[in-house]
Design a protein around this motif. Structure first.
Motif: not given
Length: 122
Positions: A91-96, A103-105
């Motif tokens: 889950l952490w890898d997917r989040y990153l 967020m940029v979008a």
């Protein structure tokens, strides 16, 4: 081994990519046909097309729900074999991988919206 059964993370899935491409375009066209000042003017140019887009193109969201389930299952069970990787790091890898571009979008969308609001009167 075909593209759908490859376990390589670099493996391309042309059919999946094509469905995502068509789905994104349908959703953009739905928003153009249904929301904002453009829809008021564009509907008179092609009423049949814009009526269809506003009523049915939003169903393309279902494409993304099915594809995301398929790709998520493929990531935890490559080649049909469930990996024993702990859920937390997965889950952490997917989040990153997903949150920074999102967020940029969002920041770009807010900026474009502010610019459009300043330049348009509706």
């Amino acid at each position: 081994m075909n593209a759908l059964t490859s376990t390589s993370p670099q493996a391309q899935l042309p059919l999946i990519d094509a469905m995502k491409m068509v789905g994104t375009q349908l959703i953009v066209l739905h928003h153009l046909a249904f929301y904002g000042p453009l829809s008021d003017y564009a509907h008179s140019l092609a009423p049949g097309l814009f009526s269809w887009l506003s009523a049915h193109a939003r169903l393309a969201v279902q494409i993304f729900l099915v594809i995301s389930g398929f790709l998520a299952a493929q990531s935890v069970a490559p080649g049909g074999a469930l990996t024993q990787r702990p859920l937390g790091p997965l889950l952490w890898d997917r989040y990153l991988r997903l949150v920074p571009p999102c967020m940029v979008a969002i920041v770009l969308a807010i900026g474009c919206s502010a610019l459009a609001r300043a330049l348009m009167s509706h």
